[in-house]
Motif scaffolding. Structure first.
Motif, PDB file in Angstrom:
ATOM      1  N   ARG A  48       4.241   8.457  -0.005  1.00 24.29           N
ATOM      2  CA  ARG A  48       3.583   9.394  -0.918  1.00 24.29           C
ATOM      3  C   ARG A  48       4.590  10.018  -1.866  1.00 24.29           C
ATOM      4  O   ARG A  48       4.220  10.611  -2.874  1.00 24.29           O
ATOM      5  CB  ARG A  48       2.928  10.536  -0.128  1.00 24.29           C
ATOM      6  CG  ARG A  48       1.650  10.122   0.512  1.00 24.29           C
ATOM      7  CD  ARG A  48       1.063  11.184   1.403  1.00 24.29           C
ATOM      8  NE  ARG A  48      -0.133  10.624   1.996  1.00 24.29           N
ATOM      9  CZ  ARG A  48      -1.366  10.810   1.528  1.00 24.29           C
ATOM     10  NH1 ARG A  48      -1.586  11.619   0.507  1.00 24.29           N
ATOM     11  NH2 ARG A  48      -2.401  10.229   2.093  1.00 24.29           N
ATOM     12  N   ARG A  86      -9.422   2.367  -4.973  1.00 22.22           N
ATOM     13  CA  ARG A  86      -9.681   2.983  -3.672  1.00 22.22           C
ATOM     14  C   ARG A  86     -11.093   3.573  -3.651  1.00 22.22           C
ATOM     15  O   ARG A  86     -11.450   4.362  -4.527  1.00 22.22           O
ATOM     16  CB  ARG A  86      -8.616   4.061  -3.436  1.00 22.22           C
ATOM     17  CG  ARG A  86      -8.731   4.804  -2.131  1.00 22.22           C
ATOM     18  CD  ARG A  86      -8.299   3.952  -0.960  1.00 22.22           C
ATOM     19  NE  ARG A  86      -8.397   4.730   0.260  1.00 22.22           N
ATOM     20  CZ  ARG A  86      -7.406   4.937   1.113  1.00 22.22           C
ATOM     21  NH1 ARG A  86      -6.223   4.389   0.904  1.00 22.22           N
ATOM     22  NH2 ARG A  86      -7.588   5.648   2.191  1.00 22.22           N
ATOM     23  N   MET A 130      -9.009  -0.421   5.979  1.00 21.95           N
ATOM     24  CA  MET A 130      -8.039   0.275   6.836  1.00 21.95           C
ATOM     25  C   MET A 130      -8.878   1.046   7.852  1.00 21.95           C
ATOM     26  O   MET A 130      -9.499   2.062   7.523  1.00 21.95           O
ATOM     27  CB  MET A 130      -7.167   1.188   5.977  1.00 21.95           C
ATOM     28  CG  MET A 130      -6.488   0.396   4.850  1.00 21.95           C
ATOM     29  SD  MET A 130      -5.577   1.424   3.704  1.00 21.95           S
ATOM     30  CE  MET A 130      -4.204   1.893   4.716  1.00 21.95           C
ATOM     31  N   TRP A 172       0.412   0.750  10.262  1.00 17.69           N
ATOM     32  CA  TRP A 172      -0.074   1.853   9.439  1.00 17.69           C
ATOM     33  C   TRP A 172       0.150   3.228  10.084  1.00 17.69           C
ATOM     34  O   TRP A 172      -0.201   3.435  11.229  1.00 17.69           O
ATOM     35  CB  TRP A 172      -1.564   1.579   9.177  1.00 17.69           C
ATOM     36  CG  TRP A 172      -2.339   2.580   8.420  1.00 17.69           C
ATOM     37  CD1 TRP A 172      -1.893   3.480   7.509  1.00 17.69           C
ATOM     38  CD2 TRP A 172      -3.762   2.772   8.499  1.00 17.69           C
ATOM     39  NE1 TRP A 172      -2.944   4.225   7.010  1.00 17.69           N
ATOM     40  CE2 TRP A 172      -4.098   3.807   7.598  1.00 17.69           C
ATOM     41  CE3 TRP A 172      -4.784   2.164   9.243  1.00 17.69           C
ATOM     42  CZ2 TRP A 172      -5.410   4.252   7.416  1.00 17.69           C
ATOM     43  CZ3 TRP A 172      -6.093   2.602   9.065  1.00 17.69           C
ATOM     44  CH2 TRP A 172      -6.393   3.634   8.160  1.00 17.69           C
ATOM     45  N   TRP A 173       0.733   4.139   9.344  1.00 16.22           N
ATOM     46  CA  TRP A 173       0.702   5.584   9.619  1.00 16.22           C
ATOM     47  C   TRP A 173       1.321   5.914  10.978  1.00 16.22           C
ATOM     48  O   TRP A 173       2.530   5.917  11.111  1.00 16.22           O
ATOM     49  CB  TRP A 173      -0.747   6.034   9.534  1.00 16.22           C
ATOM     50  CG  TRP A 173      -1.059   7.482   9.331  1.00 16.22           C
ATOM     51  CD1 TRP A 173      -0.274   8.560   9.510  1.00 16.22           C
ATOM     52  CD2 TRP A 173      -2.347   7.971   8.908  1.00 16.22           C
ATOM     53  NE1 TRP A 173      -0.990   9.704   9.226  1.00 16.22           N
ATOM     54  CE2 TRP A 173      -2.256   9.384   8.861  1.00 16.22           C
ATOM     55  CE3 TRP A 173      -3.570   7.382   8.573  1.00 16.22           C
ATOM     56  CZ2 TRP A 173      -3.343  10.200   8.491  1.00 16.22           C
ATOM     57  CZ3 TRP A 173      -4.634   8.199   8.214  1.00 16.22           C
ATOM     58  CH2 TRP A 173      -4.521   9.596   8.172  1.00 16.22           C
ATOM     59  N   ARG A 221     -10.887  11.388  10.533  1.00 23.21           N
ATOM     60  CA  ARG A 221     -10.498  12.420   9.580  1.00 23.21           C
ATOM     61  C   ARG A 221     -10.753  13.827  10.135  1.00 23.21           C
ATOM     62  O   ARG A 221     -11.781  14.102  10.743  1.00 23.21           O
ATOM     63  CB  ARG A 221     -11.283  12.262   8.267  1.00 23.21           C
ATOM     64  CG  ARG A 221     -11.035  10.959   7.508  1.00 23.21           C
ATOM     65  CD  ARG A 221      -9.725  10.986   6.741  1.00 23.21           C
ATOM     66  NE  ARG A 221      -9.505   9.715   6.035  1.00 23.21           N
ATOM     67  CZ  ARG A 221      -8.315   9.290   5.616  1.00 23.21           C
ATOM     68  NH1 ARG A 221      -7.230  10.008   5.819  1.00 23.21           N
ATOM     69  NH2 ARG A 221      -8.191   8.150   4.990  1.00 23.21           N
ATOM     70  N   ASP A 271       3.225   3.031   2.752  1.00 19.90           N
ATOM     71  CA  ASP A 271       2.356   4.206   2.701  1.00 19.90           C
ATOM     72  C   ASP A 271       3.074   5.429   2.094  1.00 19.90           C
ATOM     73  O   ASP A 271       2.635   6.569   2.276  1.00 19.90           O
ATOM     74  CB  ASP A 271       1.789   4.569   4.088  1.00 19.90           C
ATOM     75  CG  ASP A 271       0.273   4.631   4.053  1.00 19.90           C
ATOM     76  OD1 ASP A 271      -0.256   5.309   3.170  1.00 19.90           O
ATOM     77  OD2 ASP A 271      -0.365   3.987   4.890  1.00 19.90           O
ATOM     78  N   HIS A 316       3.061  15.333   4.740  1.00 17.05           N
ATOM     79  CA  HIS A 316       2.191  15.799   5.831  1.00 17.05           C
ATOM     80  C   HIS A 316       2.645  15.308   7.205  1.00 17.05           C
ATOM     81  O   HIS A 316       2.326  15.940   8.213  1.00 17.05           O
ATOM     82  CB  HIS A 316       0.710  15.506   5.555  1.00 17.05           C
ATOM     83  CG  HIS A 316       0.292  14.071   5.568  1.00 17.05           C
ATOM     84  ND1 HIS A 316      -0.106  13.443   6.697  1.00 17.05           N
ATOM     85  CD2 HIS A 316       0.187  13.144   4.583  1.00 17.05           C
ATOM     86  CE1 HIS A 316      -0.456  12.190   6.411  1.00 17.05           C
ATOM     87  NE2 HIS A 316      -0.272  11.980   5.120  1.00 17.05           N
ATOM     88  N   TYR A 317       3.403  14.222   7.269  1.00 18.51           N
ATOM     89  CA  TYR A 317       3.917  13.786   8.570  1.00 18.51           C
ATOM     90  C   TYR A 317       4.866  14.876   9.127  1.00 18.51           C
ATOM     91  O   TYR A 317       4.950  15.073  10.335  1.00 18.51           O
ATOM     92  CB  TYR A 317       4.705  12.480   8.460  1.00 18.51           C
ATOM     93  CG  TYR A 317       3.918  11.205   8.138  1.00 18.51           C
ATOM     94  CD1 TYR A 317       2.720  11.217   7.434  1.00 18.51           C
ATOM     95  CD2 TYR A 317       4.413   9.973   8.534  1.00 18.51           C
ATOM     96  CE1 TYR A 317       2.036  10.040   7.133  1.00 18.51           C
ATOM     97  CE2 TYR A 317       3.739   8.782   8.244  1.00 18.51           C
ATOM     98  CZ  TYR A 317       2.550   8.819   7.541  1.00 18.51           C
ATOM     99  OH  TYR A 317       1.895   7.639   7.248  1.00 18.51           O
ATOM    100  N   HIS A 343       0.852  -1.204   0.000  1.00 21.78           N
ATOM    101  CA  HIS A 343       0.000   0.000   0.000  1.00 21.78           C
ATOM    102  C   HIS A 343       0.881   1.245   0.000  1.00 21.78           C
ATOM    103  O   HIS A 343       1.626   1.490   0.951  1.00 21.78           O
ATOM    104  CB  HIS A 343      -0.949   0.022   1.206  1.00 21.78           C
ATOM    105  CG  HIS A 343      -1.620   1.343   1.408  1.00 21.78           C
ATOM    106  ND1 HIS A 343      -2.407   1.940   0.441  1.00 21.78           N
ATOM    107  CD2 HIS A 343      -1.606   2.216   2.439  1.00 21.78           C
ATOM    108  CE1 HIS A 343      -2.843   3.099   0.881  1.00 21.78           C
ATOM    109  NE2 HIS A 343      -2.372   3.307   2.094  1.00 21.78           N
TER     110      HIS A 343
HETATM  111  O1  RAT Z   1      -0.462   7.587   5.894  1.00 17.51           O
HETATM  112  C1  RAT Z   1      -0.951   8.485   5.220  1.00 17.51           C
HETATM  113  O2  RAT Z   1      -0.300   9.125   4.390  1.00 17.51           O
HETATM  114  C2  RAT Z   1      -2.385   8.878   5.441  1.00 17.51           C
HETATM  115  O3  RAT Z   1      -2.570  10.179   5.084  1.00 17.51           O
HETATM  116  C3  RAT Z   1      -3.401   8.140   4.641  1.00 17.51           C
HETATM  117  O4  RAT Z   1      -3.134   8.276   3.292  1.00 17.51           O
HETATM  118  C4  RAT Z   1      -3.638   6.726   4.832  1.00 17.51           C
HETATM  119  O5  RAT Z   1      -2.492   5.974   4.683  1.00 17.51           O
HETATM  120  C5  RAT Z   1      -4.681   6.257   3.862  1.00 17.51           C
HETATM  121  O6  RAT Z   1      -4.370   5.549   2.901  1.00 17.51           O
HETATM  122  O7  RAT Z   1      -5.842   6.642   4.070  1.00 17.51           O
END
Ligand code: RAT
Ligand code: ZN
Length: 393
Positions: A336, A167, A237, A304-305, A242, A334, A47-48, A24
């Protein structure tokens, strides 16, 4: 036979040479053009890191968002990397990426880094990044209702290293005009068209199944029947809350504990479907393992995350190994931004080597001879074949 003291280095070695499938990500194949993010400015404006910026810099969100991407990256570099030591997981990741490319990690400005990334040719860079990350392929996140992405599928065929995943957040979590029959046609057409390896949706901590709501109706009457007909899993997930702080935009989501009896119901009532499940709350991890022991059509995956930190990955993976052996998928990135797969997979390997080695040490102490080939077989299963067996049956 491997001596106990050598176990960790053998495991680390096998892990390093295992080419993983990253099940993912939010990456895009190069054919998607500017939807695919890469380079220093995108690495820094992840964004993290934006969430961390507002804790360490005297800048307010309303003054940050109007800036260009480059200016935002400058601000983040200054406050999180120059004025502070980048010791958090997300900031340290940027340092690891710079180091992987042989760059000096202590520059005061971004000029040299920008020159380096500007000088890269994307196809070659992509191959190098996959090699550095030890990755065979990644799964994208493909939203059929995204007005930017959807039209691109008319004319492209993605690089085979990028698999598609359908998705369904917009379809299932937002107000859309689709009734069940229309939704069924939509998901069937799109899953077939993009050759989706699975369908996926993120769900709030308040998710309940069954329930008398539109999401349940679409899941039952459209998504689950099509997944079963096409013989692909549905990835759930669960546990995202949100926009608890909309002022910080994408960084403004949080997590919450969910009631996993919904998973129990789905796995039992839909035995012809397969479910990939990741839960965002630490408190839900153990019961997810318990349900996986009850239902063979449930595959736990990833940390996750907010869980993708060494302390959480260590704890969760140890628990999964103890309860499920090798019948789960330990991690996904995850990512981006393309180069993030370098640090995320490096960190995963570094954290998991001692965890796996400890499982083999206990087994050796209890009398089993451990061979390298057996470790190889286990790691192939965890990082590749559990996924392939579930998605290409
Ligand atoms: O981990 C992330 O970047 C989140 O913002 C989400 O994208 C999460 O992983 C998702 O897929 O909803
Ligand atoms: Zn994601």
């Amino acid at each position: 036979m491997i001596e106990t003291v050598k176990l960790e280095s053998v495991v680390a070695d096998v892990l390093a040479s295992t080419q993983v499938v990253d099940i993912h990500t939010h990456l895009f194949a190069p054919e998607f053009g500017s939807l695919g993010l890469w380079g220093i400015d995108h690495l820094l404006t992840y964004h993290y890191l934006e969430a961390e910026l507002f804790r360490s810099a005297p800048i307010r969100p309303e003054h940050y968002w109007p800036l260009t991407t480059e200016k935002r990256a400058d601000v983040i570099w200054k406050w999180l990397f120059v004025e502070n030591n980048p010791i958090s997981e997300a900031t340290r990741g940027v340092i690891a990426v710079l180091q992987a490319f042989g760059l000096d990690t202590c520059e005061r400005t971004l000029t040299r880094y920008r020159d380096f990334f500007r000088g890269q040719n994307l196809p070659e860079h992509l191959t190098r990044v996959f090699e550095l990350a030890g990755i065979e392929s990644v799964v994208m996140t493909n939203d059929p209702l995204d007005p930017e992405e959807a039209p691109l599928w008319d004319s492209l065929k993605p690089d085979p290293r990028f698999h598609a995943a359908l998705r369904l957040d917009r379809l299932l979590n937002h107000e859309t005009p689709y009734n069940s029959a229309e939704a069924r046609r939509l998901v069937e057409t799109w899953a077939t068209r993009i050759r989706a390896v699975y369908m996926a949706v993120s769900l709030p901590d308040s998710f309940t199944f069954p329930a008398q709501d539109r999401r349940n109706q679409l899941l039952t009457e459209a998504v689950l029947p099509v997944c079963r007909d096409l013989d692909i899993p549905l990835s759930l997930m669960i546990g995202v809350r949100r926009q608890v702080n909309p002022a910080i935009q994408l960084a403004g989501d949080a997590s919450g504990r969910a009631d996993l009896r919904s998973i129990e119901t789905m796995c039992r009532e839909f035995p012809g479907n397969r479910f990939l499940v990741s839960v965002l709350s630490r408190e839900n991890q153990h019961e997810l393992c318990v349900y996986a022991r009850k239902f063979a059509n449930l595959m736990p995956f990833g940390c996750w995350w907010f869980l993708n930190n060494p302390s959480m990955v260590e704890e969760i993976t140890r628990e999964r190994l103890e309860m499920l052996g090798t019948s789960f998928i330990p991690q996904h990135s995850d990512a981006r931004v393309l180069e993030q797969i370098i640090y995320k997979w490096r960190n995963t390997r570094r954290t998991l080597a001692p965890v796996l080695a400890n499982a083999y040490r206990l087994l050796a102490e209890d009398g089993r001879t451990i061979e390298r080939a057996a470790i190889q077989r286990d790691l192939q299963r965890l990082f590749r074949t559990n996924f392939y067996n579930w998605t290409s049956r």
